[in-house]
Enzyme design. Structure first.
Site, PDB file in Angstrom:
ATOM      1  CD  GLU A 160     -59.196   0.398 -10.807  1.00 19.63           C
ATOM      2  OE1 GLU A 160     -59.067   1.450 -10.151  1.00 19.63           O
ATOM      3  OE2 GLU A 160     -59.369  -0.717 -10.281  1.00 19.63           O
ATOM      4  CG  ASN A 202     -60.652   0.847  -6.575  1.00 17.04           C
ATOM      5  OD1 ASN A 202     -60.971   0.263  -5.548  1.00 17.04           O
ATOM      6  ND2 ASN A 202     -60.326   0.210  -7.684  1.00 17.04           N
ATOM      7  CE  LYS A 282     -62.657  -2.566  -4.803  1.00 15.65           C
ATOM      8  NZ  LYS A 282     -61.781  -2.584  -6.007  1.00 15.65           N
ATOM      9  CD  GLU A 286     -59.546  -5.614  -5.802  1.00 12.63           C
ATOM     10  OE1 GLU A 286     -59.907  -4.541  -6.285  1.00 12.63           O
ATOM     11  OE2 GLU A 286     -59.443  -6.662  -6.452  1.00 12.63           O
ATOM     12  NE  ARG A 336     -60.583 -12.819  -6.234  1.00 15.20           N
ATOM     13  CZ  ARG A 336     -59.921 -11.994  -7.036  1.00 15.20           C
ATOM     14  NH1 ARG A 336     -58.606 -12.071  -7.099  1.00 15.20           N
ATOM     15  NH2 ARG A 336     -60.547 -11.094  -7.765  1.00 15.20           N
ATOM     16  CE  LYS A 360     -66.111  -7.239  -9.453  1.00 16.44           C
ATOM     17  NZ  LYS A 360     -64.665  -7.202  -9.784  1.00 16.44           N
ATOM     18  CG  ASP A 365     -62.270  -9.480 -11.002  1.00 16.68           C
ATOM     19  OD1 ASP A 365     -63.304  -8.890 -11.315  1.00 16.68           O
ATOM     20  OD2 ASP A 365     -61.169  -8.913 -10.907  1.00 16.68           O
ATOM     21  CD  GLU A 387     -69.756  -4.825 -10.327  1.00 18.68           C
ATOM     22  OE1 GLU A 387     -70.181  -4.640  -9.164  1.00 18.68           O
ATOM     23  OE2 GLU A 387     -68.570  -4.617 -10.657  1.00 18.68           O
ATOM     24  CD  GLU A 393     -60.137  -6.222 -15.034  1.00 18.06           C
ATOM     25  OE1 GLU A 393     -61.295  -5.889 -14.679  1.00 18.06           O
ATOM     26  OE2 GLU A 393     -59.197  -6.345 -14.229  1.00 18.06           O
ATOM     27  CD  GLU A 510     -65.263 -20.896 -22.751  1.00 16.78           C
ATOM     28  OE1 GLU A 510     -66.077 -21.086 -23.681  1.00 16.78           O
ATOM     29  OE2 GLU A 510     -65.486 -21.207 -21.573  1.00 16.78           O
ATOM     30  CD1 TRP A 540     -52.414 -10.685  -7.090  1.00 18.53           C
ATOM     31  CD2 TRP A 540     -54.175  -9.482  -6.392  1.00 18.53           C
ATOM     32  NE1 TRP A 540     -52.017  -9.374  -6.971  1.00 18.53           N
ATOM     33  CE2 TRP A 540     -53.070  -8.609  -6.544  1.00 18.53           C
ATOM     34  CE3 TRP A 540     -55.401  -8.953  -5.961  1.00 18.53           C
ATOM     35  CZ2 TRP A 540     -53.157  -7.244  -6.268  1.00 18.53           C
ATOM     36  CZ3 TRP A 540     -55.474  -7.599  -5.696  1.00 18.53           C
ATOM     37  CH2 TRP A 540     -54.361  -6.764  -5.845  1.00 18.53           C
TER      38      TRP A 540
END
Lengths: 678, 678
Positions: A160, A202, A282, A286, A336, A360, A365, A387, A393, A510, A540
Site C-alpha cells: 500500500e 491495514n 490502526k 478508514e 478532519r 502523524k 495526511d 510518524e 505518497e 512544493e 474524505w
C-alpha cells in the site's frame, strides 16, 4: 538468490586509504551477543572492500588485552574508556571509537553487542569519507530511543502506497526469506533502525493470521535475522482478529473472552519468539475495526492488548490516524484536521506504560506541507511516536526527487510550547517527560525494485531518516552529503552536484503542487498527479473551497472550524490571524481572497502563478545538473535517474498548467508577467 | 438451470380473454423453416398461459385448407391474403394477422418462417393488451432492415459498461449455453431483433480466438439457437488477429499473407456456421489495432475483411468511433467531435456493398444530449447503421430511471437535409439511398441479473429499442405504454402511473446532469455520478472550459473548432450562431457567458440552478408515484425498483449540489430564488 543492488553499502576500495592498506591484521573482540558476528563480518568487509587490505584474522577469545595490536578491538566499555572519552556513557546503543596509537589499534567500545554494531557502522561510514582509521574518533549514542520503520506490505505481495515494486517479505501469501532479507536487516542496522513492523497497518484477512502458527515459525526466522542486527520485529494486528478468525463473536476489549483470547495468543507468540517487539494497531479508522464498535475508548482498546504483552517486555503502538472518512463535502463545520486531537486529548494519562500513541506529523495526511500535529503539544502524560512517511505518497511517489529530511527537521524543531522542553524532538526523544517508550516511526519507501527505493535519489530519504533519528543534531545538508558520499563516493563535484539537485527539492516540489499549505489537489485513490478538484466534492474531508474570489480552509475560532485553538499559545493566536500565520500555511488556516498580499509582497494569485512557473524551471535545472554527471557515476544509476527526472519534468508541467489554468479560470486574474496559462 | 425472470414474456391468464378460453383447439401450420417450432410453441403458451385454454392440438401437415377451423393457421402468404389485406406485401419479415370469422380461425400469414414468428409475437402482444383474437387484425413489416444488438461482453464474464450483472454468454473464459440462452433469443425475437454480436468490440486476447476451432463449435450452438428465432449471430473480431495469434507479423490489409489468412479463417468459419452473420470491427480507436498502423485507410481495412465473407453472404460492420484519445487538454483546436466525420467523409463511396459503417448517434459518446452525428448527412454512397446505447453508461447506469426512446426518436426524426429524404430514419431504413445493408445497432443493457436489465424500468429501453426499430411510426409514449402492459398487465392505473414515471425521465435526468448539451462532468473511468472537472484536464478530448465568466465549447467556424460546418445547411448556419442554436445544445456549440439569456428568458446560470433543483424535485415525485403501486404489482419488483429510485434521488441531489456549487463558486452569481447552494 534475490537480485538487488547494495545502495549505500556498495563498498569500493578507496584510494584515500591506500596508506593504511596493511594496517589491520586482526579483529579482536571480547563482546558477546547476537550482533557480534555481523559486526565482525562487516569489519572484515571494510578491511578488504574499502581499505583494500588482506582479509584480517579474527580473535574472539581475547585474554591479555595489553598484547593486542595492529587491528581493531571490539570491547565492552569500561571505566578506562570513560576516562579516555571525557566521561561519555554509551548507554544501550552508543559507542566510542578511538585510536590507540601505541598499539596501532582502533578501539570500538560499547555496553553491549548492539552498541558495538552501531560503532562498527559508524567507523565504516567515516572510513568511506576517506578518513584514516587513526583519525576516527567518535563518542555517539542515539537521540531517539525507538527508530522504527513501518512496512505497509501486504501478503499478496503488493505494498500500500509502495512505489518501489512489490514486497520483498511476501509473495502470493507466502513469506519470503532469502539473502535479501539478510541484506535489508544489515542496511537498516547501518543507519540505526532498531524496530520494524513488517506488515501493513491495514491488516487484511490473511495478515490477521501472522500471529498464529500458520506463519509464526517463519516470522520467527525473520525476527532472528533482525535480532542479529539489533532490530526488534513488530507486527500490525487486526483489532477484530478473534472475530475474523471466527473464534469469538465480539472483539470488545472489556469482554473477558476477548481478553483471554489475546492473552493466549500473545503468550504463544512470545513462547515462539521471546524477543518479539510488539503490536502496531490502526483501529477505528478508514473502515478498520476497533474499540468504538463496543462503545469503548482507544485507551480501553490499547491497554487491553498491552496488558497481554507487558510481562514479556512487549509494546503496543497505537495510531492516532482516526477520523471520519465518510464526511459530506457540503458540511463545512466538520474538520478532519481536528480529528486526531479531538479523539485523543481527553485520554491523556489513561494509557499504560507500554502503550505509545503514534501521531502523524501533521493533522491531515502526509501532505507536502502541513502544520505540526497539535497533539504533540497537547498530550503531557502519554508516550508518543512521531510518524513520518518516507514513502512519497503525496510528494512525487519516487518518480519525483523530493528530499524530505528538511521537512522532518522542521517538524522536530517545531516548538509546541507545551513546556520549556517543548520541541517535538524533545518530546519524542523522551527528554521532555522522561518517557522510556517514545521515538519516531517512518513509513518506509522500500520494495523489491533492484535499487530498493525505485528512484535512486529516494535512497537519501531512507538513509536520511535513519541517520536523523540517531543523531538529530545533524543538519539536513550534512545528512544529504553523507548519503551522497556513501552512495556515490568521495568526489566533491559529484557531491556538490547531487546535493544541488536534492537539497531544496522538497521546496521545488512544493512550488509546483498545492499552494500555501492547502494540500491535496491530487488524483483520487492513486494520489499521483494534479487534479485540483479531485477531492473537492468527495467524502474524505479534504477540501480547498476555491471560488471566484478566493481559496483556503477557514480553521479559525472566530469564523471557522476552530482547529487553530488546538495549539498552545502563541501558535493558537498566530494561526488565528492571516497576518501572523506563516505564508506557507496560510491557506491551511484561512480562506483568503486571491488579491490578499502575502509577506512576500505578492498577491496570492500571483504567488500561485510565479511558484508554479518557478517549480518547473527548477526541475529543468535539476536535469541540466544531473546531465553533468554522465560518465562520472554508475551509468545504470545515471540513466535510471535521468528517466525519472524527465518524467518529473513532464509531471511538473502538468501540475503547473493545471493549477495555473484552474485558478486563472476561477479568478479571472491575468498573470502579471503574461506567461502562457491555458 | 439459470435463474432468471421472464421480463415482458411473463405470461399470465387474462380475465379479458375469458370469453375465448375454449376457442383455439388446434394450431395449424403449413410453413417450414427453422423458426416454425418456436412459433408454434409460443402460440401454445399463449393459449394456455394467456387465454387460459387447454393445450391446443398441433397440425403441421395441412392438406385441405378449406376444412380448417377453431384455431390458428400459420400459412405462407399468397395472393388471396394480399387481396384480403389491401395489397399488403409482407416481404422478408412482415406478416398479416386476420380473423376468418366463418371458420373461427386466426390466420397468421407471411412469406417465410421468420415472418410467421414475428406475426405470432405480434398476435400475442395484442392478446396481452386484452384484445380478443377475433379483434386482432395486423399488416406489419419492419421499417428497419437490420435491428441489431451489440453485446460488450468479455469472455472473463464481465461486461464493459454493463450494469446488470455479468455476462450470460461467458464465465471465466468458458461459453455458457443453457436455458437462459434460449430464453434470451426468444425475448429478443419477441421485439424483432434480428442480429446480435455476442462479444465486446474491444476484442481482448481470448476473444480473438472466438473465430477459431477453440470456440467455434460452441459459437455454432448459440448461432443455431439464435437462428431458430430468426436472429443472425455476429462476432466482434480483432483486426490484429493474425498478429496476436502469432501467425503473421503484420495485419496490413493489403498484404497478401494477411488476405489469405482472413480468407482461410472466414472460409472455415462459414464451413462450420453457414448462416453466420459477419464481423463487427472497432479499429484504430482507443488503443485497438487497425489499418492506420500500415498507412492504410479504413476502406482498405473493411473491404479486405468484407471480401473474405461476401461469397457467404456475410457483412462487415465497421465502427466510426475513431478519435485521438491522447489529446492534450491545453490544445483547444483539436476537437474530438470532428473526428468521425473527418476520418470517414473522404471515404464515401469506397466501401464494398457488404460493408456498413456503424455511426454513434452523436459526435462524441452517448452523452445525455448531443447533436446528431453530421456523418448521417454527409455520407451519400455508403451503407450506414445508427448506433445507440441502450446500456445507460452516461444516463444513470440502470440505477436511475432514464427512458431513452424519446431521445432515439428525436435522432431518427432529425432532418440532415442531405436530400429530400434526409431524416436519419430515412437514411438508416434504406429509403433515402436504397441500400440493402442499413439499420440500427443498440449496445445492449442486459446481463445475468435475475431481471436481465438491473433496473426493472430499464426493461422499457430494451423492449422499446426493438419495437422502435421494427415500427418507427410508434411514438415513444405508445411504446412505453405497450411495454408497461406487457410487463405489468392491463390495469390502467398501473399503466398511467408507470408511464408518468418513465415518460419524461430522460428530460428529468438531463435536468440534474450536465447543462445545455455540454456533456461529461462525470467521474472518470466509471462514468457514474457527478465530477464537473472529472475530464476537464484529461486526455479524452471532453472539456467544458468553464471559467469565471462562462462555459461551453466554441465549435463555430468563426472562432472555434469549425465543427458546426460539418452539417448541411441550414444546420451549419444555425449551429454557427448562439441565437439559432437550440438551447439544449447551446453549450455544445458555444462558449457562453453565464449571464447570456436563453430562449426561455433565463440566464444560463439561473437555468443551471433552476433545472438542477427541478430535476431533484421530479425524482422525488417519481418516488411518490411509485409508492402508489405498492400492493398493486409484484412486490419483488416493487421493492427492487424502490431501492433504485431512492438511490437515484441521492445521486440526483449529489448532482444538483455539485453542479450548482461548482458554478456558484465559479461565477459568484447568487441564485435568484435564494435556495441552498453550498
Amino acid at each position: 538468490m534475490a537480485v538487488f543492488e547494495k545502495a549505500w553499502l556498495n563498498y569500493r576500495v578507496l584510494k584515500e586509504l591506500e596508506g593504511c592498506r596493511n594496517d589491520i591484521k586482526v579483529i579482536f573482540s571480547d563482546v558477546k551477543g547476537k550482533c557480534i558476528d555481523n559486526a565482525i563480518n562487516e569489519l572484515k568487509l571494510a578491511v578488504t572492500d574499502i581499505i583494500g587490505g588482506d582479509e584480517p584474522g579474527i580473535c574472539t577469545c581475547v585474554r591479555i588485552v595489553s598484547e593486542l595490536s595492529d587491528g581493531i578491538y571490539l570491547k565492552l566499555y569500561n571505566d578506562d574508556d570513560k576516562e579516555l572519552n571525557d566521561g561519555f556513557e554509551p548507554g544501550e546503543e552508543g559507542y566510542a571509537v578511538y585510536y590507540d596509537a601505541d598499539n596501532r589499534l582502533t578501539v570500538i567500545a560499547a555496553d553491549n553487542d548492539r552498541g558495538i554494531l552501531y560503532g562498527v557502522f559508524a567507523f565504516i561510514r567515516n572510513l568511506r569519507k576517506g578518513m584514516l582509521p587513526s583519525d576516527i574518533r567518535l563518542t555517539e549514542k542515539p537521540d531517539i530511543t525507538f527508530r522504527m520503520l513501518d512496512h505497509w506490505d501486504n501478503m499478496y505481495g503488493d505494498i500500500e502506497r509502495g512505489y518501489s515494486g512489490n514486497s520483498f517479505f511476501y509473495d502470493n501469501y507466502r513469506i519470503i526469506i532469502d539473502d535479501r532479507t539478510e541484506f535489508y536487516a544489515r542496511m537498516m542496522a547501518s543507519i540505526g533502525i532498531n524496530a520494524i513492523a513488517i506488515n501493513n497497518v491495514n491488516v487484511h484477512q490473511e495478515e490477521t493470521l501472522l500471529i498464529t502458527d500458520k506463519y509464526l515459525n517463519e516470522v520467527k526466522r525473520i525476527n532472528d535475522i533482525f535480532a542479529s542486527y539489533g532490530i526488534k520485529l513488530y507486527l500490525s494486528v487486526n483489532y477484530a482478529a478473534p472475530v475474523e478468525m471466527v473464534e469469538l463473536e465480539v472483539s470488545d476489549p472489556l469482554d473477558e473472552g476477548v481478553i483471554e483470547w489475546w492473552k493466549k495468543a500473545s503468550a504463544h507468540l512470545y513462547d515462539v519468539i521471546p524477543d518479539f517487539g510488539g503490536y502496531l494497531v490502526k483501529a477505528d479508522s478508514e473502515g478498520r475495526p476497533g474499540p468504538f464498535t463496543y462503545g469503548r475508548t482507544h485507551a480501553d482498546g490499547a491497554n487491553m492488548l498491552a496488558r497481554t504483552i507487558a510481562q514479556y517486555g512487549g509494546n503496543v503502538i497505537w495510531r492516532c490516524f482516526v477520523y471520519n472518512c465518510r464526511q459530506d463535502w457540503r458540511d463545512r463545520k466538520t474538520d478532519r484536521a481536528r480529528a486526531a486531537y479531538d479523539h485523543f486529548i481527553g485520554l491523556d494519562g489513561e494509557f499504560d506504560d507500554n502503550v505509545v500513541l503514534q501521531i502523524k506529523n501533521g493533522p491531515v495526511d502526509f501532505q507536502p506541507r502541513e502544520p505540526v500535529s497539535p497533539l504533540f503539544g497537547g498530550l503531557k502524560k502519554t508516550n508518543m511516536f512521531l510518524e513520518v512517511q518516507i514513502a512519497q505518497e503525496y510528494t512525487g511517489q519516487q518518480r519525483h526527487v523530493c528530499y524530505l529530511v528538511p521537512m522532518w527537521k522542521e517538524i522536530l524543531d517545531f516548538n509546541t510550547y507545551a513546556s520549556d522542553k517543548g520541541t517535538v524532538k524533545e518530546i519524542v526523544s523522551g527528554e521532555a517527560y522522561g518517557n522510556r517508550l517514545c521515538g519516531i516511526a517512518g513509513v518506509t519507501n522500500t520494495g523489491n525494485d533492484i535499487n530498493w527505493t525505485g528512484h535512486d535519489l529516494a535512497g537519501a530519504n531512507l538513509y536520511g531518516y535513519g541517520r536523523m533519528c540517531f543523531d538529530t543534531a545533524l543538519s539536513a545538508e550534512e545528512i544529504a552529503r553523507e548519503w551522497i558520499t556513501q552512495e556515490f563516493g568521495t568526489d566533491k563535484f559529484i557531491n556538490d552536484t547531487v546535493y544541488d539537485i536534492i537539497g531544496n527539492s522538497w521546496l521545488t516540489y512544493e512550488k509546483y503542487t498545492p499552494p500555501l499549505g492547502v494540500g491535496w489537489m491530487v488524483n483520487p485513490s492513486n494520489h499521483y498527479g494534479p487534479n485540483v478538484d479531485g477531492y473537492e466534492y468527495d467524502r474524505w474531508g479534504t477540501y480547498h473551497f476555491a471560488d471566484c474570489k478566493g481559496v483556503g480552509v477557514d480553521r479559525t475560532v472566530a469564523t471557522g472550524t476552530g482547529y487553530a485553538s488546538q495549539y498552545n499559545k502563541p501558535w493558537s493566536d498566530r494561526y488565528e490571524k492571516p497576518e501572523t500565520t506563516p505564508d506557507e500555511l496560510l491557506l491551511f488556516f484561512h480562506h483568503m481572497d486571491y488579491d490578499y498580499v502575502l509577506d512576500s509582497g505578492k498577491t496570492i494569485i500571483q504567488h500561485i502563478y510565479d511558484t508554479h512557473f518557478e517549480g518547473v524551471e527548477e526541475v529543468e535545472r535539476m536535469i541540466d545538473k544531473w546531465k553533468k554527471l554522465e560518465g562520472k557515476i554508475n551509468p545504470v544509476i545515471y540513466e535510471r535517474t535521468l528517466d525519472r527526472l524527465n518524467e518529473q519534468l513532464e509531471s511538473a508541467k502538468e501540475w503547473r498548467d493545471r493549477i495555473n489554468t484552474y485558478f486563472y479560470r476561477k479568478s479571472g486574474t491575468e498573470d502579471k508577467k503574461g506567461r502562457t496559462i491555458y
